[in-house]
Motif scaffolding. Structure first.
Motif, PDB file in Angstrom:
ATOM      1  N   ARG A   1       0.855  -1.190   0.000  1.00 10.16           N
ATOM      2  CA  ARG A   1       0.000   0.000   0.000  1.00 10.16           C
ATOM      3  C   ARG A   1       0.891   1.240   0.000  1.00 10.16           C
ATOM      4  O   ARG A   1       1.873   1.306   0.726  1.00 10.16           O
ATOM      5  CB  ARG A   1      -0.883   0.015   1.244  1.00 10.16           C
ATOM      6  CG  ARG A   1      -1.969   1.065   1.257  1.00 10.16           C
ATOM      7  CD  ARG A   1      -2.736   0.993   2.573  1.00 10.16           C
ATOM      8  NE  ARG A   1      -3.934   1.810   2.560  1.00 10.16           N
ATOM      9  CZ  ARG A   1      -4.701   2.048   3.628  1.00 10.16           C
ATOM     10  NH1 ARG A   1      -4.380   1.490   4.800  1.00 10.16           N
ATOM     11  NH2 ARG A   1      -5.768   2.810   3.543  1.00 10.16           N
ATOM     12  N   GLN A   2       0.548   2.198  -0.831  1.00 17.05           N
ATOM     13  CA  GLN A   2       1.285   3.459  -0.807  1.00 17.05           C
ATOM     14  C   GLN A   2       1.071   4.144   0.549  1.00 17.05           C
ATOM     15  O   GLN A   2      -0.051   4.269   1.025  1.00 17.05           O
ATOM     16  CB  GLN A   2       0.790   4.378  -1.930  1.00 17.05           C
ATOM     17  CG  GLN A   2       1.563   5.693  -2.010  1.00 17.05           C
ATOM     18  CD  GLN A   2       1.020   6.594  -3.101  1.00 17.05           C
ATOM     19  OE1 GLN A   2      -0.044   7.176  -2.954  1.00 17.05           O
ATOM     20  NE2 GLN A   2       1.746   6.677  -4.217  1.00 17.05           N
TER      21      GLN A   2
ATOM     22  N   THR B   1       2.264   7.633   2.689  1.00 12.93           N
ATOM     23  CA  THR B   1       2.927   8.935   2.723  1.00 12.93           C
ATOM     24  C   THR B   1       2.703   9.569   4.091  1.00 12.93           C
ATOM     25  O   THR B   1       1.877   9.098   4.880  1.00 12.93           O
ATOM     26  CB  THR B   1       2.388   9.859   1.623  1.00 12.93           C
ATOM     27  OG1 THR B   1       0.966   9.994   1.781  1.00 12.93           O
ATOM     28  CG2 THR B   1       2.689   9.299   0.242  1.00 12.93           C
TER      29      THR B   1
ATOM     30  N   ARG C   1      10.601   0.828   5.660  1.00  9.52           N
ATOM     31  CA  ARG C   1      10.748   1.316   4.293  1.00  9.52           C
ATOM     32  C   ARG C   1      11.792   2.434   4.239  1.00  9.52           C
ATOM     33  O   ARG C   1      12.112   3.049   5.261  1.00  9.52           O
ATOM     34  CB  ARG C   1       9.410   1.858   3.778  1.00  9.52           C
ATOM     35  CG  ARG C   1       8.289   0.841   3.710  1.00  9.52           C
ATOM     36  CD  ARG C   1       7.081   1.435   3.018  1.00  9.52           C
ATOM     37  NE  ARG C   1       5.931   0.533   3.031  1.00  9.52           N
ATOM     38  CZ  ARG C   1       4.847   0.705   2.278  1.00  9.52           C
ATOM     39  NH1 ARG C   1       4.757   1.755   1.468  1.00  9.52           N
ATOM     40  NH2 ARG C   1       3.852  -0.153   2.340  1.00  9.52           N
TER      41      ARG C   1
ATOM     42  N   LEU D   1       7.981   7.401  -6.796  1.00 11.47           N
ATOM     43  CA  LEU D   1       7.252   7.465  -5.527  1.00 11.47           C
ATOM     44  C   LEU D   1       5.743   7.402  -5.757  1.00 11.47           C
ATOM     45  O   LEU D   1       5.023   6.716  -5.020  1.00 11.47           O
ATOM     46  CB  LEU D   1       7.616   8.763  -4.792  1.00 11.47           C
ATOM     47  CG  LEU D   1       9.078   8.902  -4.347  1.00 11.47           C
ATOM     48  CD1 LEU D   1       9.323  10.284  -3.764  1.00 11.47           C
ATOM     49  CD2 LEU D   1       9.443   7.818  -3.339  1.00 11.47           C
TER      50      LEU D   1
ATOM     51  N   ASP E   1       4.778   3.852  -6.290  1.00  8.03           N
ATOM     52  CA  ASP E   1       5.233   2.875  -5.292  1.00  8.03           C
ATOM     53  C   ASP E   1       4.123   2.412  -4.354  1.00  8.03           C
ATOM     54  O   ASP E   1       3.231   3.185  -3.989  1.00  8.03           O
ATOM     55  CB  ASP E   1       6.364   3.474  -4.465  1.00  8.03           C
ATOM     56  CG  ASP E   1       6.820   2.546  -3.358  1.00  8.03           C
ATOM     57  OD1 ASP E   1       7.402   1.501  -3.681  1.00  8.03           O
ATOM     58  OD2 ASP E   1       6.547   2.855  -2.177  1.00  8.03           O
ATOM     59  N   GLU E   2       4.207   1.138  -3.923  1.00  3.73           N
ATOM     60  CA  GLU E   2       3.270   0.593  -2.935  1.00  3.73           C
ATOM     61  C   GLU E   2       3.973  -0.198  -1.835  1.00  3.73           C
ATOM     62  O   GLU E   2       3.299  -0.736  -0.957  1.00  3.73           O
ATOM     63  CB  GLU E   2       2.255  -0.323  -3.626  1.00  3.73           C
ATOM     64  CG  GLU E   2       1.306   0.406  -4.555  1.00  3.73           C
ATOM     65  CD  GLU E   2       0.273  -0.537  -5.160  1.00  3.73           C
ATOM     66  OE1 GLU E   2       0.492  -1.773  -5.101  1.00  3.73           O
ATOM     67  OE2 GLU E   2      -0.737  -0.045  -5.677  1.00  3.73           O
ATOM     68  N   SER E   3       5.294  -0.271  -1.859  1.00  2.00           N
ATOM     69  CA  SER E   3       5.940  -1.145  -0.879  1.00  2.00           C
ATOM     70  C   SER E   3       7.336  -0.721  -0.440  1.00  2.00           C
ATOM     71  O   SER E   3       7.781  -1.087   0.648  1.00  2.00           O
ATOM     72  CB  SER E   3       6.040  -2.570  -1.436  1.00  2.00           C
ATOM     73  OG  SER E   3       6.809  -2.582  -2.636  1.00  2.00           O
TER      74      SER E   3
ATOM     75  N   LEU F   1      -1.994  11.164  -5.275  1.00  2.00           N
ATOM     76  CA  LEU F   1      -1.762   9.974  -4.460  1.00  2.00           C
ATOM     77  C   LEU F   1      -2.692   8.858  -4.897  1.00  2.00           C
ATOM     78  O   LEU F   1      -3.813   9.113  -5.355  1.00  2.00           O
ATOM     79  CB  LEU F   1      -1.967  10.297  -2.979  1.00  2.00           C
ATOM     80  CG  LEU F   1      -1.029  11.360  -2.372  1.00  2.00           C
ATOM     81  CD1 LEU F   1      -1.363  11.564  -0.903  1.00  2.00           C
ATOM     82  CD2 LEU F   1       0.425  10.960  -2.551  1.00  2.00           C
ATOM     83  N   LYS F   2      -2.251   7.637  -4.731  1.00  2.00           N
ATOM     84  CA  LYS F   2      -3.048   6.496  -5.168  1.00  2.00           C
ATOM     85  C   LYS F   2      -4.358   6.415  -4.379  1.00  2.00           C
ATOM     86  O   LYS F   2      -4.376   6.603  -3.153  1.00  2.00           O
ATOM     87  CB  LYS F   2      -2.262   5.197  -4.964  1.00  2.00           C
ATOM     88  CG  LYS F   2      -1.193   4.927  -6.008  1.00  2.00           C
ATOM     89  CD  LYS F   2      -0.493   3.609  -5.705  1.00  2.00           C
ATOM     90  CE  LYS F   2       0.449   3.232  -6.828  1.00  2.00           C
ATOM     91  NZ  LYS F   2      -0.249   2.840  -8.069  1.00  2.00           N
TER      92      LYS F   2
ATOM     93  N   SER G   1      -4.661   4.706  -0.799  1.00  2.00           N
ATOM     94  CA  SER G   1      -3.389   4.830  -0.086  1.00  2.00           C
ATOM     95  C   SER G   1      -3.608   5.387   1.313  1.00  2.00           C
ATOM     96  O   SER G   1      -4.715   5.793   1.690  1.00  2.00           O
ATOM     97  CB  SER G   1      -2.422   5.718  -0.878  1.00  2.00           C
ATOM     98  OG  SER G   1      -2.876   7.066  -0.897  1.00  2.00           O
TER      99      SER G   1
ATOM    100  N   TYR H   1      -2.247   8.156   4.221  1.00  2.00           N
ATOM    101  CA  TYR H   1      -1.478   9.368   4.484  1.00  2.00           C
ATOM    102  C   TYR H   1      -1.491   9.631   5.987  1.00  2.00           C
ATOM    103  O   TYR H   1      -2.550   9.672   6.618  1.00  2.00           O
ATOM    104  CB  TYR H   1      -2.062  10.567   3.734  1.00  2.00           C
ATOM    105  CG  TYR H   1      -1.520  11.895   4.224  1.00  2.00           C
ATOM    106  CD1 TYR H   1      -0.236  12.320   3.877  1.00  2.00           C
ATOM    107  CD2 TYR H   1      -2.284  12.708   5.055  1.00  2.00           C
ATOM    108  CE1 TYR H   1       0.270  13.514   4.340  1.00  2.00           C
ATOM    109  CE2 TYR H   1      -1.781  13.917   5.518  1.00  2.00           C
ATOM    110  CZ  TYR H   1      -0.509  14.321   5.159  1.00  2.00           C
ATOM    111  OH  TYR H   1      -0.014  15.513   5.624  1.00  2.00           O
TER     112      TYR H   1
END
Length: 429
Positions: free
Chosen positions: A252-253, A255, A275, A320, A323-325, A338-339, A342, A344
């Motif tokens: 999962r993204q 942030t 991460r 970025l 990215d998910e992982s 943002l996905k 995701s 935040y």
């Protein structure tokens, strides 16, 4: 003793507001002023931040013989101001924003970290109020004081001591005149990275004649704002939760964002996160310039290259966004990119809270794009129970709660309490 030689304390601002304290201690012709912030009231929607506008709206104190005469039209009085100094406890704007309004003949002291960070924060001229007749990004001279070392200001002695707040490098102040000892906490807490520094501060200031203490936590008496209710009980637990979110969401993204001056939190996130942590280029530049640390970073589209950043630490922005992982990265713009689905994490970042008109629209934007928002806070201010412990640690004769919407809710179990009005002068009996 002649009355004019007694210690006097004048309370100019920041008494029943969140932030903006301006307080002066004087003994005969020696004077010390602290802090130099602006009260945060975005709801006023001011047309400008000129000196007179700030005075008229009580966002700064109307302090005589202190401000730059280019602003006031009045030179400092030599007879009144024979020995003078000012002090800033930490970098937050409600304690530092007005420092450039200080006349440059007055020495300005801070702790060493605050002294190094303030010019960097203001390097684009967007942090501090501008000085009269200077470039926008000018920061007036600041003396980086040695901690726990006395500083003589005429008949007054200052001692800047380490403390704990969510602003990196925060300090407290102990003021000694020939007849009194006064402690000023700045912003303070017991649940941060360095409670032992606060304990040492309390020990050094024990038995003071006056304790001037922030009491932000009492500003919302009808709500439960204890650390236990709002989130992590301390900074260590906050980091643990950020780590756990990554463990629980391997595909999962994720942030996040934090306030710029909360440097220790950022460093701990980088150290402990499973991460790879990537910051915005502006934040990476701040860390490099202020404390000499290199971190992974990314540029937003169109941003200029920052020469001091190591090119081998750059991560492509599109990498970025996809990215998910692999990454935990600081989101500062383009929230609509943002996905969907995701996560935040808003960790005491701007907008700082519901009192800021920008806060709810910010949250709404994320939710409209199916981004889950987690408010992961750890306050920079002592809880009500911690405030009582701090007061008992100092055991002051006179308690002065400031920096709060409801300072009257804080009692002094060790002596008397003063709830000063704006511009009130207090003389010890």
């Amino acid at each position: 003793m002649n009355l004019k030689h007694k210690t006097k304390v004048t309370f100019y601002n920041g008494l029943t507001t969140i932030g903006g304290p301006m307080i002066e201690v004087a003994y005969n012709d020696s004077h010390v002023l602290f802090d130099l912030g602006e009260v945060f009231k975005p709801d006023l929607e001011l047309a400008d931040e000129s000196f007179q506008t700030l005075i008229d709206n009580q966002l700064i104190g109307d302090v005589p013989d202190f401000y730059d005469y280019h602003l006031t039209g009045k030179k400092l009085s030599d007879s009144h101001w024979k020995a003078s100094a000012a002090y800033i406890s930490h970098v937050h704007l409600d304690h530092s924003k007005a420092l450039n309004l200080l006349d440059e003949s007055v020495k300005l002291y801070t702790g060493p970290i605050t002294a190094s960070m303030l010019p960097v924060l203001n390097k684009d001229g967007n942090y501090l109020l501008p000085a009269a007749g200077k470039p926008k990004n000018y920061t007036r001279p600041i003396i980086a004081a040695d901690l726990n070392v006395p500083i003589k200001v005429g008949d007054i002695t200052l001692e800047i001591v380490p403390s704990d707040h969510d602003a990196y490098g925060a300090t407290g102040l102990i003021i000694k005149t020939p007849d009194k000892k006064i402690a000023y906490t700045g912003d303070i807490r017991l649940h941060g990275y360095h409670p032992e520094w606060v304990e040492a501060f309390m020990h050094k200031g024990h038995g003071c004649d006056m304790l001037i203490i922030e009491s932000t936590a009492l500003s919302w008496p009808n709500e439960n704002h204890s650390e236990e209710f709002t989130g992590p009980k301390n900074e260590d637990e906050l980091i643990d939760r950020i780590v756990q979110y990554q463990i629980d969401n391997p595909k999962r993204q994720i942030t996040f964002n934090t306030y710029i001056s909360n440097v220790e939190r950022i460093l701990r996130i980088i150290k402990d996160s499973p991460r790879k942590v990537v910051l915005s280029a502006k934040r990476a530049e701040f860390l490099k310039l202020s404390i000499g640390v290199d971190v992974a970073y990314y540029y937003l589209p169109g941003e200029e290259i920052i020469p001091i950043l190591r090119s081998d630490l750059e991560v492509n922005y599109n990498t970025l966004l996809a990215d998910e992982s692999e990454f935990l990265w600081q989101a500062v713009a383009d929230f609509d990119k943002l996905k969907s689905g995701s996560l935040y994490i808003h960790s005491n970042a701007e907008p700082l809270g519901s009192f800021d008109p920008a806060y709810q629209p910010f949250v709404d934007t994320l939710e409209q794009h199916q981004v889950e928002v987690v408010m992961l806070r750890c306050s920079g201010h002592a809880s009500a129970s911690a405030l009582e412990k701090i007061i008992r640690g100092f055991e002051p004769n006179v308690l002065v709660p400031v920096h709060s919407m409801h300072p009257e809710l804080l009692e002094n179990p060790c002596g008397s309490r003063l709830l000063p009005e704006r511009n009130q002068v207090f003389t010890f009996e």
